[in-house]
Design a protein around this motif. Structure first.
Motif, mmCIF file in Angstrom:
data_model
loop_
_atom_site.group_PDB
_atom_site.id
_atom_site.type_symbol
_atom_site.label_atom_id
_atom_site.label_comp_id
_atom_site.label_asym_id
_atom_site.label_seq_id
_atom_site.Cartn_x
_atom_site.Cartn_y
_atom_site.Cartn_z
ATOM 1 N N ARG A 70 43.663 33.435 61.535
ATOM 2 C CA ARG A 70 43.290 34.770 61.980
ATOM 3 C C ARG A 70 42.954 34.713 63.458
ATOM 4 N NH1 ARG A 70 38.642 36.899 58.423
ATOM 5 N NH2 ARG A 70 37.150 36.079 59.911
ATOM 6 N N ARG A 98 33.462 44.789 50.360
ATOM 7 C CA ARG A 98 33.709 43.510 51.018
ATOM 8 C C ARG A 98 33.399 42.379 50.036
ATOM 9 N NH1 ARG A 98 29.503 42.428 55.761
ATOM 10 N NH2 ARG A 98 30.411 40.354 55.489
ATOM 11 N N GLY A 99 34.091 41.275 50.216
ATOM 12 C CA GLY A 99 34.023 40.180 49.248
ATOM 13 C C GLY A 99 32.628 39.636 49.015
ATOM 14 N N GLU A 100 31.768 39.749 50.028
ATOM 15 C CA GLU A 100 30.429 39.174 49.910
ATOM 16 C C GLU A 100 29.523 40.014 49.019
ATOM 17 O OE1 GLU A 100 32.134 39.709 52.620
ATOM 18 O OE2 GLU A 100 32.071 37.988 53.967
ATOM 19 N N LEU A 143 37.806 44.079 45.625
ATOM 20 C CA LEU A 143 36.991 43.244 46.503
ATOM 21 C C LEU A 143 37.814 42.641 47.630
ATOM 22 C CD1 LEU A 143 34.791 41.146 44.059
ATOM 23 C CD2 LEU A 143 33.937 42.463 45.989
ATOM 24 N N GLY A 144 37.224 42.598 48.800
ATOM 25 C CA GLY A 144 37.841 41.884 49.909
ATOM 26 C C GLY A 144 37.505 40.407 49.802
ATOM 27 N N ALA A 145 37.669 39.682 50.901
ATOM 28 C CA ALA A 145 37.415 38.250 50.818
ATOM 29 C C ALA A 145 36.939 37.686 52.147
ATOM 30 C CB ALA A 145 38.659 37.518 50.347
ATOM 31 N N GLY A 146 36.247 38.514 52.916
ATOM 32 C CA GLY A 146 35.709 37.991 54.151
ATOM 33 C C GLY A 146 36.602 38.286 55.337
ATOM 34 N N ALA A 147 36.568 39.503 55.827
ATOM 35 C CA ALA A 147 37.303 39.873 57.039
ATOM 36 C C ALA A 147 36.772 41.227 57.492
ATOM 37 C CB ALA A 147 38.804 39.956 56.792
ATOM 38 N N SER A 180 44.924 45.308 52.801
ATOM 39 C CA SER A 180 44.175 44.351 51.990
ATOM 40 C C SER A 180 44.259 44.732 50.501
ATOM 41 C CB SER A 180 42.725 44.313 52.467
ATOM 42 O OG SER A 180 42.006 43.349 51.760
ATOM 43 N N LEU A 211 44.332 38.744 46.249
ATOM 44 C CA LEU A 211 42.980 38.406 46.693
ATOM 45 C C LEU A 211 42.114 38.005 45.506
ATOM 46 C CD1 LEU A 211 44.000 40.122 49.241
ATOM 47 C CD2 LEU A 211 41.589 40.551 49.628
ATOM 48 N N ARG A 267 40.416 34.363 44.460
ATOM 49 C CA ARG A 267 38.976 34.240 44.229
ATOM 50 C C ARG A 267 38.711 33.603 42.871
ATOM 51 N NH1 ARG A 267 37.616 39.193 44.493
ATOM 52 N NH2 ARG A 267 37.701 39.413 42.231
ATOM 53 N N TYR A 284 41.518 35.299 55.184
ATOM 54 C CA TYR A 284 40.175 35.716 54.780
ATOM 55 C C TYR A 284 39.239 34.520 54.788
ATOM 56 C CZ TYR A 284 42.431 40.045 53.365
ATOM 57 O OH TYR A 284 43.128 41.231 53.358
ATOM 58 N N SER A 285 38.065 34.744 55.334
ATOM 59 C CA SER A 285 37.216 33.577 55.588
ATOM 60 C C SER A 285 36.511 33.047 54.344
ATOM 61 C CB SER A 285 36.190 33.908 56.667
ATOM 62 O OG SER A 285 35.470 35.059 56.296
ATOM 63 N N MET A 286 36.525 33.785 53.244
ATOM 64 C CA MET A 286 35.828 33.277 52.060
ATOM 65 C C MET A 286 36.649 32.260 51.264
ATOM 66 S SD MET A 286 33.994 36.778 50.869
ATOM 67 C CE MET A 286 33.218 36.166 49.390
ATOM 68 N N TYR A 287 37.916 32.121 51.628
ATOM 69 C CA TYR A 287 38.735 31.170 50.880
ATOM 70 C C TYR A 287 38.625 29.776 51.470
ATOM 71 C CZ TYR A 287 40.756 35.348 48.833
ATOM 72 O OH TYR A 287 40.924 36.534 48.186
ATOM 73 N N GLN A 307 23.374 33.199 52.459
ATOM 74 C CA GLN A 307 24.089 33.525 51.226
ATOM 75 C C GLN A 307 24.573 32.228 50.594
ATOM 76 O OE1 GLN A 307 27.814 35.832 51.213
ATOM 77 N NE2 GLN A 307 27.118 36.879 49.372
ATOM 78 N N ASP A 365 28.829 32.520 48.200
ATOM 79 C CA ASP A 365 29.461 33.828 48.392
ATOM 80 C C ASP A 365 28.842 34.923 47.528
ATOM 81 O OD1 ASP A 365 31.228 32.580 50.096
ATOM 82 O OD2 ASP A 365 32.755 32.282 48.537
ATOM 83 N N TYR A 369 22.163 36.466 47.819
ATOM 84 C CA TYR A 369 21.515 36.620 49.115
ATOM 85 C C TYR A 369 20.083 36.095 49.067
ATOM 86 C CZ TYR A 369 24.977 39.967 51.043
ATOM 87 O OH TYR A 369 26.093 40.566 51.538
#
Ligand SMILES: Cc1cc2nc3c(=O)[nH]c(=O)nc-3n(C[C@H](O)[C@H](O)[C@H](O)COP(=O)(O)O)c2cc1C
Ligand code: SF4
Ligand code: FES
Lengths: 805, 427, 177
Positions: free
Chosen positions: A173, B126-128, B166-170, B182, C35, C39, C74-77, C142, C145, C148
């Motif tokens: 990215r 959002r994914g979080e 759900l997203g995944a962090g962006a 997305s 996505l 996950r 995506y940064s969570m992967y 967190q 993922d 919190y």
């Protein structure tokens, strides 16, 4: 049409055009808008932002590539606002781009370099460290220097949109994003080389060409590609002679021809030049004296050839001589070849080295193909493809069909293997070679099976075959779709042409075409099949189009009959012929074999007596006739072909001279071409030819096993077989396996990895031992074993084979 | 002043998210009324326009006007999307709506779908937001059970299916067309516009996208009337708004108060600046909005017009307060680093410029600044602004330009002395 | 002609979970479930291997590149193995103003690793998080993922680490949804 202004000049454009399209159509003297991501053949990305222009009353500059023109729009491409935007984008592009043009392989032909010159401002203000990105190994054709990448995504879009294969992607990215294949591997696409041309910078360059020459050391000559029937236009880049090196062909790139190859080129046509200077290349004429080869001068070689041939004719008559010429030879060569041999009285002349079924040849049309349909392929909405691994046979025609499918076109396939074309297929009949004939007959039955009248005027065996069929749902579907379509296209590929019942396939497909108003097109895997027909490198027809009452032997018969002497031109029968076993025996037993060839091979050194070195198509002059019947002439690119090699037409002319034949006095190829043109322009009248009998239907038992022996893309002709980067992509061990479906494996009681022996279906055929590989894509009762591989010589690319475990 | 009367109207209850509690404050009554009385969609659209509701996702686009872009007539599939991607630094209001009052969002979406004639909706979180996602899944399940969602809602013949995704962090997936990509299962690369989502949205079909807070406001607007809502705020600034106040205050939090409330009042509600420090600067609308000096903010009301007059924007209503000890170079570095990390990488100016500004500011912060750096910084920001596919470009440019505008001296001090003025003073 | 590599299959449970997501989208838009699929796989195995991504592509009828691109965007992967617990600390402006730097320093020294690394016992991976939308409760941690921890202090961090340490000894991952 919409009226608007660019830089104060009044312009018109089709409604819906983008600013950049309109500006490009208006010409450079109106304006040239800089761009990186935009490419007229690809989807619009609008991401490089290089093409920003000012539009009157616009809030901010707009990308010309993505903004459609509206009536009365006033566009400024050189205004302060526009230039400011362009300059700034340029400085962004340069911050992470190495500024070492002198050592970059793209230096001198780099769009970034060219454009940045125009903007003057270098980004000296940038002193932070530059990003550097690890290079990827994406195979033997394309070198990567990804640090130079400017993320225009042309290559990514090309792969998915034109090549049909999502091989490249954008990983990561933001600033960390990289263009890459995910898992490092060689690119599989047979069109991959185009991304070299597309890449505006030096991130993707030609690996074989890398660091071999600088752009300004090269001169370009126009040429015609010689590996398939499209006749792609190319530019051949030549490095001038120097003290250390003779003149050399360094690279081949695409030359735009919207009607044929657009701006693209297949890898086969782009990289085959790498085989030019292979160790096998014949540098000087050679003669065999008491079993020993020696190089000699032309005079001697021609004298020996003349004597030997004349001896054979004197002793056995001209009937004892056969002439085989490659369908990759030029029209002029084909013409002289047959003229020379016919002048000697030789009746056996043919170029159809891959054909197995010559029945009905008299009835086949005089001209190979008259269907001008390459450009309209994209508008065609229904295709029936019979017997073709079209992606490998015709990479660029496939990409046009792919575009058609992206617009919703349906493609139906009848093939012995479920080849992957990287395009969406609507229906598939994956059946044995005999099954292909039956499927086509079944489609015919759905279309007119109940019409007694139509069946009665057909040749008996064909009518009978149609009656016998019980069409399945797929065949029904195909028939319906073809019937409902306005202008369907039936394509017969190289596997159809090599089919032992080619005459059936031809008659059936033509009958169907007439019934539903379709066009048919024969795709050949050679450059000049159509030209060879026109020039009558054929046993059954004279140059004036009149058929010969008692035709000479065809390509197969010539080899089966073991003649006393053979003249070969531009081919290696043990690889190129449909009958490699027959070829080897016949040639070895012959008294005299005269070979005109650019390359030698081991078998050739055993069977030949005289070797006369000729030019490859990249060094040659003459013309090719492509699949549409378009004749394209080309001049010699180099001052002289490799070493002592000569253009083929000259060799043939001199051979005729040496043998005292009158009328072979051409000084230039032009003279020859124009004589030929005059001949061809004479009204070629089809005579009425009474119907001939068709061979009867075969008896197919439950135990019959057929072979599918397609020629792999990079095993197709002498030159590509020696192009090493392409050979790296051809993993021979993978190809040299006997692939078959699970059902047949069970039936034969073999497993993956077992070794079995395979041979053609005649008593003294030599078997080949191979490993079994179970592959679901192979039709029932069929094994897949490619042709053109070393040490695997089995007669008949689509015929019955015997397998013993 | 009235607190927590729109999106947070269940906040005072125990388990404010339950269906029961939502009903107890009048939840789903508006939906029932609309469907029972067969109120024409145009009437509701008119109400929304009158309420002066503006998008709460950042751009502040009038919601009624946006809804009117989706042509009702065409018999093709249309989509409604709720944007709960909430990623703009400083912003955390939507998360609270989802946790505290998910049913109100669902009711808002059903009503919006009814007005727009869409039968399918997607709620993109959002994914979080895993826990918020669970809560919304539960709420949707309940709404289906009660017949508020699905085919033939409450026997009215109206259909609406709603799905949480759900997203995944962006961060970029908050941008509406990136969000659409997305949902389509792609990288979140914003699309070039036009065409806008109203014509070419999800799966290429007409689509309306609204922020969570925008949609969740709808039932209350219809309950109390457009006028009531409009009068909560000033002209063209209808309603109340959740302000997420964070940073150097004593009681950071989400406060739902009328638009037009003076900033100083909100600061009081939030317990004032922490540690008895003086206020230095405030970013009033999420970190991408221009920063303003504390003194200017103290004179400013919190609504779209007042803030834009003051030289910034209301954005998402996320208010970041910085006290006198804050190093502005350090703060800007932190902000641009976020945009550097989150740039999608599509456009040249954003991809290259975000890294450039970040490195340059960090260099200045580290005491390696050079004369001319600030002009260069300004130049880069200008080179990004207005040159990109999506508004992310502005999100990098505005902080840079506004920090330089208001706190240039601090940057110059850094360059000249190779160290921080604030730190020096604190010492 | 190639394509003989052994293809890893997804487990029936994973397929079932993916199917639930496929149902949310129009039938011809299975790609939308990429996505979620990633996950789900990551939840089950902790990270995404090339083979499993390829299997997902196969399952959803997509070119593998479509899946890889998403996984890398995506940064969570996680495309490399990570620790049993992912600890992500927000470092953006609100958290930064409220001292997230100190939290990170504390974590780094407690765990003996730097940002982005994994502890040698394979229990913890430390990550930088971009704004987690809890700015009014800064600074934020967190875990995995999902959970919190708000207004964290070095003391809270110590407690959390202790809890996770205890729980981490128990094997296995939770639901694959
Ligand atoms: C970079 C960027 C990020 C965005 N992030 C969000 C977000 O997280 N949530 C949101 O509702 N809108 C976000 N938006 C705004 C949306 O694009 C869109 O305008 C909004 O969802 C529309 O809803 P509204 O009219 O109800 O405000 C973002 C815009 C940009 C350019
Ligand atoms: S401005 Fe930045 S985030 Fe927006 S599309 Fe361009 S590169 Fe992506
Ligand atoms: S050419 Fe228009 S944005 Fe790249």
């Amino acid at each position: 049409m919409i009226k608007f202004e660019i830089d104060g000049k009044k312009i018109q454009a089709k409604s819906g055009s983008t600013i950049i399209e309109a500006a490009d159509a208006a010409g450079v003297d109106v304006s040239h808008i800089p761009r990186f991501c935009y490419h007229s053949k690809l989807s619009i990305a609008a991401s490089c932002r290089m093409c920003l222009v000012e539009v009157e009353n616009g809030r901010k500059p707009l990308p010309a590539c993505a903004t459609t023109v509206t009536a009365g729009m006033k566009i400024y491409t050189k205004s302060h606002q526009a230039m400011q935007a362009q300059k700034e984008v340029m400085s962004f592009l340069l911050i992470n781009h190495p500024l070492d043009c002198p050592i970059c392989d793209q230096g001198g032909e780099c769009e970034l370099q060219d454009l940045s010159m125009g903007y003057g401002r270098t980004s000296t203000s940038f002193i932070e460290g530059k990003r550097s990105i690890k290079d990827k190994d994406i195979g033997p054709l394309i070198a990567t220097e990804m640090t130079r990448c400017i993320h225009c995504t042309r290559c990514v879009r090309f792969c998915s949109e034109i090549a049909g294969l999502r091989e490249l992607g954008i990983l990561g990215r933001g600033e960390h994003s990289e263009i890459s294949t995910y898992v490092e591997h060689s690119m599989q696409s047979e069109l991959a080389g185009n991304i070299i041309d597309l890449c505006p910078v030096g991130a993707l360059t030609s690996k074989p060409f890398r660091f071999k020459a600088r752009a300004w050391e090269l001169r370009a000559r126009a040429g015609i590609a010689g590996h398939d029937c499209l006749g792609s236009n190319i530019n051949i880049h030549i490095k001038r002679e120097s003290d250390s090196q003779p003149e050399r062909i360094m690279r081949v790139v695409s030359r735009t021809n919207e009607k044929l190859n657009e701006t693209w080129l297949s890898d086969r046509d782009r990289f085959s030049y790498t085989g030019l200077y292979h160790a096998d290349r014949l540098a000087r004429p050679m003669i065999k004296q008491i079993g020993k080869w020696q190089e000699t001068d032309w005079e001697t070689a021609l004298t020996v050839a003349t004597q030997k041939l004349q001896n054979v004719i004197a002793q056995n008559g001209a009937q004892a001589v056969g002439g085989l010429i490659s369908p990759n030879s030029t029209v002029e060569e084909c013409y002289l070849f047959q003229a020379w041999l016919r002048s000697l009285g030789v009746p056996h002349i043919d170029h159809r080295i891959r054909q197995s079924d010559f029945d009905h040849q008299i009835q086949s049309p005089l001209v190979w193909s008259t269907c001008k349909c390459v450009q309209s392929l994209e508008e065609t909405t229904s295709f029936l493809l019979i017997g073709s691994f079209i992606r490998e046979e015709q990479p660029l025609i496939t990409s046009r069909i792919r575009k058609a499918t992206q617009g919703g076109a349906r493609v139906h396939v009848i093939n012995p293997v479920d080849f992957d074309f990287h395009l969406t297929l609507t229906n598939r009949c994956i059946v044995s070679p005999w099954g292909m004939v039956c499927s086509l007959a079944a489609i015919a039955q759905v279309l007119f099976g109940n019409d007694k009248k139509k069946l009665n005027i057909m040749p008996k065996p064909i009518a009978e075959l149609i009656r016998q069929q019980k069409p399945n749902t797929v065949e029904h579907d195909i028939a319906r779709d073809l019937q409902q379509d306005k202008a369907p296209l039936i394509l017969l590929g190289a596997l159809a042409q090599a089919h032992p019942y080619f005459s059936y396939l031809r008659v059936l497909s033509e009958t169907i075409a007439i019934e539903i108003g379709a066009k048919t097109l024969h795709l050949t895997d050679s450059a000049n099949e159509a030209g060879a027909w026109l020039a009558t490198a054929l046993p059954h027809r004279r140059i004036d189009g009149v058929s010969i009452k008692e035709p000479g032997y065809n390509a197969k018969a010539m080899l089966a009959k073991t003649l006393k002497s053979y003249c070969l031109f531009g081919l290696e029968p043990t690889y190129d012929s449909a009958y490699p076993e027959l070829a080897r025996t016949a040639l070895q037993q012959a008294e005299c074999v005269i070979v005109c060839s650019a390359f030698k091979n081991k078998a050739m050194l055993e069977y030949a007596d005289v070797l006369l070195p000729i030019a490859t198509h990249l060094e040659n002059e003459g013309s090719f006739v492509n699949i549409e019947g378009t004749r394209q002439s080309f001049q010699r690119s180099v001052n002289k072909p490799f070493a002592e090699a000569r253009c083929g037409w000259k060799v043939l002319r001199v051979l005729a001279n040496f043998m005292g034949r009158p009328g072979f006095d051409y000084q230039t190829v032009l003279e020859l071409s124009s004589e030929l043109s005059r001949n061809l322009e004479n009204d070629l009248q089809s005579e009425h030819i009474p119907p001939v009998d068709f061979k009867p239907l075969p008896t197919v038992s439950d135990n019959t096993v057929w072979r599918c022996g397609y020629w792999p893309i990079y095993r197709n002709d002498s030159l590509v077989r020696r192009a090493e980067p392409l050979q790296v992509l051809t993993v021979e061990q993978d190809l040299a396996k006997l692939r078959l479906g699970a059902a047949l494996a069970t039936h034969l009681k073999v497993n993956n990895g077992d070794r079995v022996s395979v041979s053609s279906d005649h008593p003294d055929a030599k078997p080949v031992t191979l490993q079994v590989l179970i592959d679901q894509r192979i039709a029932d009762a069929t094994v897949c074993l490619p042709s053109g591989l070393p040490d695997i010589a089995i007669n008949g690319p689509l015929s019955v084979v015997r397998i013993t475990t | 002043m009235q607190h927590n009367i729109v999106c947070f109207r269940t906040r005072h209850l125990d388990q404010p998210w339950s269906l029961e509690n939502y009903r107890s404050v009048g939840g789903y009554k508006q939906l029932e009324r609309i469907l029972n009385d067969k109120i024409p969609p145009e009437h509701i659209l008119e109400r929304i326009k009158q309420s002066a509701l503006r998008g709460r996702g950042g751009a502040g686009f009038p919601t009624g006007l946006k809804w009117s872009f989706l042509s009702r007539g065409k018999p093709i599939q249309k989509y409604l999307i709720c944007n709960s991607d909430e990623g703009e630094p400083g912003t955390c209001k939507d998360h609270d709506i989802l946790m505290l009052n998910p049913h109100q969002l669902i009711e808002g979406m059903i009503i919006a779908a009814y007005v727009l004639g869409t039968t399918v909706g997607y709620h993109y979180l959002r994914g979080e937001f895993w826990h918020a996602f669970q809560r919304c899944e539960q709420a949707i399940k309940e709404a289906y059970q009660e017949g508020y969602l699905g085919k033939n809602i409450l026997g009215s013949g109206v259909d609406f299916d709603l799905y949480n995704t759900l997203g995944a962090g962006a961060y970029i997936c908050g941008e509406e067309t990136a969000l659409i990509e997305s949902i389509e299962g792609k990288r979140g690369w914003p699309r070039f516009k036009p065409p806008f989502p109203a014509n070419y949205g999800l799966y290429g079909l007409p689509t309306t996208i609204n922020n969570t807070e925008t949609l969740a406001s709808v039932p209350v607007i219809l309950q109390h009337g457009a006028k009531w809502f409009a009068h909560l705020g000033g002209k063209e600034n209808g309603g109340s708004k959740i302000f997420s106040i964070s940073g150097h205050v004593n009681q950071p939090g989400n406060y739902e108060i009328p638009l037009g409330t003076p900033f100083s009042e909100l600061l009081n509600i939030a317990g004032g600046v922490w540690k008895n420090a003086r206020i230095k600067a405030v970013i009033p609308g999420g970190s991408s909005m221009p920063v303003l000096p504390g003194e200017v903010m103290k004179r400013t009301r919190l609504d779209y017009d007042s803030l834009s007059k003051a030289g910034s924007m209301l954005g998402t209503g996320a208010i970041i307060v910085m006290d006198e000890h804050t190093c502005m170079v350090n703060a800007l570095a932190c902000i641009t680093e976020f945009y550097y990390e989150e740039s999608c990488g599509q456009c040249t100016p954003c991809r290259e410029g975000s890294g450039w500004v970040t490195r340059l500011i960090k260099r200045i912060e580290a005491g390696q600044g050079k004369p001319g750096d600030l002009d260069c910084l300004e130049q880069i920001a200008k080179g990004i602004e207005g040159r990109t596919i999506c508004a992310f470009g502005e999100a990098i440019a505005w902080p840079v330009r506004s920090f330089l505008k208001h706190f240039r001296a601090e940057f110059e001090y850094h360059i000249e002395h190779g160290c921080c003025q604030v730190a020096a003073r604190v010492r | 002609m190639s394509s003989e590599e052994q293809i890893i299959q997804l487990t029936p449970e994973i397929c079932q979970a993916i199917d639930q997501w496929v149902l949310k989208y129009p039938p011809e838009q299975k790609r939308s479930a990429v996505l979620a699929g990633l996950r789900i796989i990551q939840r089950a195995y902790g990270w995404l291997s090339d083979e499993r991504m390829r299997a997902l592509a196969e399952y959803l009828d997509l070119p593998p590149m479509d899946v890889y691109e998403v996984a890398s965007f995506y940064s969570m992967y996680e495309r490399k193995p990570i620790g049993r617990y992912k600890l992500a600390v927000c470092m953006n402006i609100s958290c930064h103003l409220c001292g997230s730097d100190n939290i990170i320093k504390h974590l780094e020294s407690r765990l003996g690793i730097c940002m982005g690394e994994t502890t040698s016992d394979g229990l913890f991976t430390l990550r930088r998080a971009e704004c987690l939308a809890a700015c009014t409760d800064a600074p934020i941690l967190q875990v995995d993922d999902r959970d919190y921890y708000k207004r964290v202090t070095p003391e809270i961090i110590d407690q959390v680490l202790e809890q996770l340490h205890q729980a981490g000894r128990k094997k296995g991952r939770d639901d694959a949804t």
